[in-house]
Design a protein around this motif. Structure first.
Motif, short mmCIF file in Angstrom:
data_model
loop_
_atom_site.label_atom_id
_atom_site.label_comp_id
_atom_site.label_asym_id
_atom_site.label_seq_id
_atom_site.Cartn_x
_atom_site.Cartn_y
_atom_site.Cartn_z
N PHE A 27 0.89 -1.28 0.07
CA PHE A 27 -0.06 0.13 -0.01
C PHE A 27 0.76 1.41 0.03
O PHE A 27 0.27 2.39 -0.05
CB PHE A 27 -0.91 -0.05 1.08
N GLU A 28 2.35 1.03 0.24
CA GLU A 28 2.84 2.24 0.28
C GLU A 28 3.30 2.93 -1.26
O GLU A 28 4.55 3.21 -1.41
CB GLU A 28 4.10 2.10 1.04
N THR A 29 2.33 3.21 -2.01
CA THR A 29 2.67 3.52 -3.40
C THR A 29 2.18 4.82 -3.86
O THR A 29 2.11 5.36 -4.72
CB THR A 29 2.20 2.52 -4.28
N PHE A 30 1.61 5.87 -2.76
CA PHE A 30 1.07 6.89 -2.76
C PHE A 30 2.28 8.03 -2.80
O PHE A 30 3.31 7.53 -2.46
CB PHE A 30 -0.27 7.26 -1.96
N PRO A 31 2.13 9.19 -3.30
CA PRO A 31 3.08 9.97 -3.52
C PRO A 31 3.74 10.22 -1.97
O PRO A 31 3.07 10.41 -1.11
CB PRO A 31 2.49 11.50 -3.89
N ASN A 41 0.20 1.56 16.79
CA ASN A 41 -0.60 0.25 16.65
C ASN A 41 -0.49 -0.22 15.17
O ASN A 41 -0.79 0.55 14.28
CB ASN A 41 -2.06 0.34 16.91
N PRO A 42 0.14 -1.45 14.80
CA PRO A 42 0.23 -1.78 13.43
C PRO A 42 -0.87 -2.00 12.59
O PRO A 42 -0.86 -1.90 11.40
CB PRO A 42 1.24 -3.18 13.83
N ILE A 43 -2.06 -2.23 13.18
CA ILE A 43 -3.36 -2.67 12.38
C ILE A 43 -4.03 -1.29 12.05
O ILE A 43 -4.09 -1.01 10.84
CB ILE A 43 -4.26 -3.49 13.27
N LYS A 44 -3.78 -0.41 12.93
CA LYS A 44 -4.26 0.88 12.68
C LYS A 44 -3.41 1.84 11.57
O LYS A 44 -3.80 2.61 10.76
CB LYS A 44 -4.34 1.90 13.98
N LYS A 45 -2.00 1.59 11.76
CA LYS A 45 -1.20 2.00 10.86
C LYS A 45 -1.47 1.49 9.42
O LYS A 45 -1.46 2.32 8.38
CB LYS A 45 0.22 1.88 11.30
N LEU A 46 -1.85 0.30 9.29
CA LEU A 46 -1.79 -0.39 8.22
C LEU A 46 -3.30 0.14 7.58
O LEU A 46 -3.38 0.17 6.33
CB LEU A 46 -2.01 -1.97 8.16
N GLU A 47 -4.64 0.17 8.36
CA GLU A 47 -5.41 0.90 8.06
C GLU A 47 -5.40 2.27 7.16
O GLU A 47 -5.77 2.52 6.01
CB GLU A 47 -6.57 0.90 9.15
N SER A 48 -4.61 2.94 7.71
CA SER A 48 -4.17 4.37 7.33
C SER A 48 -3.72 4.33 6.33
O SER A 48 -4.06 5.02 5.32
CB SER A 48 -3.65 5.02 8.44
N ILE A 49 -2.60 3.58 5.88
CA ILE A 49 -1.84 3.28 4.80
C ILE A 49 -2.70 2.91 3.64
O ILE A 49 -2.69 3.28 2.46
CB ILE A 49 -0.43 2.74 4.99
N ALA A 50 -3.51 2.19 3.93
CA ALA A 50 -4.58 1.38 2.90
C ALA A 50 -5.39 2.28 2.39
O ALA A 50 -5.85 2.43 1.24
CB ALA A 50 -4.84 -0.03 3.40
N LEU A 55 -7.38 6.36 -1.80
CA LEU A 55 -7.68 7.41 -2.12
C LEU A 55 -6.85 7.75 -3.67
O LEU A 55 -7.27 8.49 -4.67
CB LEU A 55 -7.20 8.43 -1.25
N HIS A 56 -5.54 7.29 -3.79
CA HIS A 56 -4.66 7.73 -4.80
C HIS A 56 -4.99 6.84 -6.11
O HIS A 56 -5.03 7.21 -6.96
CB HIS A 56 -3.25 6.84 -4.46
N GLN A 57 -5.94 5.91 -5.74
CA GLN A 57 -6.36 5.19 -7.02
C GLN A 57 -7.38 5.62 -7.75
O GLN A 57 -7.86 5.19 -8.66
CB GLN A 57 -6.57 3.70 -6.52
#
Length: 199
Positions: A27-31, A41-50, A55-57
């Motif tokens: 998921f780390e492909t946005f600008p 929190n790793p799950i919350k961080k993953l949610e935020s990045i995803a 949005l980028h898509q």
């Protein structure tokens, strides 16, 4: 890559809903110019990045925009007319955008003792209509969250300042205390309820 993509042309907005099954790096492909909240929190961080990935898509135009957060951690594009909103409830995330209207998106999974907390977010008329249908209580919770995000007014009362007329139509109508009428697009899936508010 499980996703649900929908473009509603009547009100000119787009949404992308994603079920997370990929690793963080996917998921780390946005600008790089897009801010990301500092989350332990790793799950919350993953949610935020995803959610940012979703949005980028939605538009190639977003590649050149700068995403920042306001003082309430709500993301927005700097120096842009685009209205955006993000939501997440693991493993689901979603993003919405509109070039014309203020927008809010929310997804809610069933449960959370919805019958117990419903009197805190529904007005008496709403509670009377939906108190025996947990799916509609969940949908109402999602709809009010999406309204809150679209309005952007801190402290807006879910119970006293928002009213959803019904879910007999899609979009359905809601009102807030300023008498603004809001269109709520909604969908129910087995795993979650989804709503988009447009003002």
């Amino acid at each position: 890559m499980p996703q649900i993509f929908s473009k509603i042309s009547a009100d000119n907005f787009q949404i992308l809903v994603w079920k997370i099954e990929e690793p963080f790096a996917f998921f780390e492909t946005f600008p790089a110019s897009w801010s990301t909240p500092t989350i332990e929190n790793p799950i919350k961080k993953l949610e935020s990045i995803a959610a940012r990935y979703c949005l980028h898509q939605l538009s190639p135009e977003f590649e050149s925009l700068v995403l920042v957060q306001n003082d309430r951690n709500r993301p927005y594009f700097q120096n842009s007319e685009w209205h955006i909103s993000l939501t997440h409830s693991y493993p689901y995330v979603a993003a919405a955008c509109s070039p014309e209207k203020r927008i809010g998106i929310d997804l809610e999974k069933p449960g959370r003792n919805i019958e117990k907390i419903a009197p805190r977010f529904l007005c008496p008329a709403e509670l009377a209509k939906w108190k025996d249908a947990s799916n509609l209580l969940t949908l109402a919770w999602s709809a009010k969250e999406s309204i809150y995000k679209a309005v952007g007014k801190p402290g807006l009362s879910f119970q006293k300042e928002m009213e959803i007329i019904d879910f007999n139509q899609n979009p359905c109508k809601a009102q807030i205390s300023t008498k603004e009428e809001i269109a709520i697009y909604w969908e129910e899936y087995p795993e979650f309820s989804l709503s988009v508010a447009l003002i």
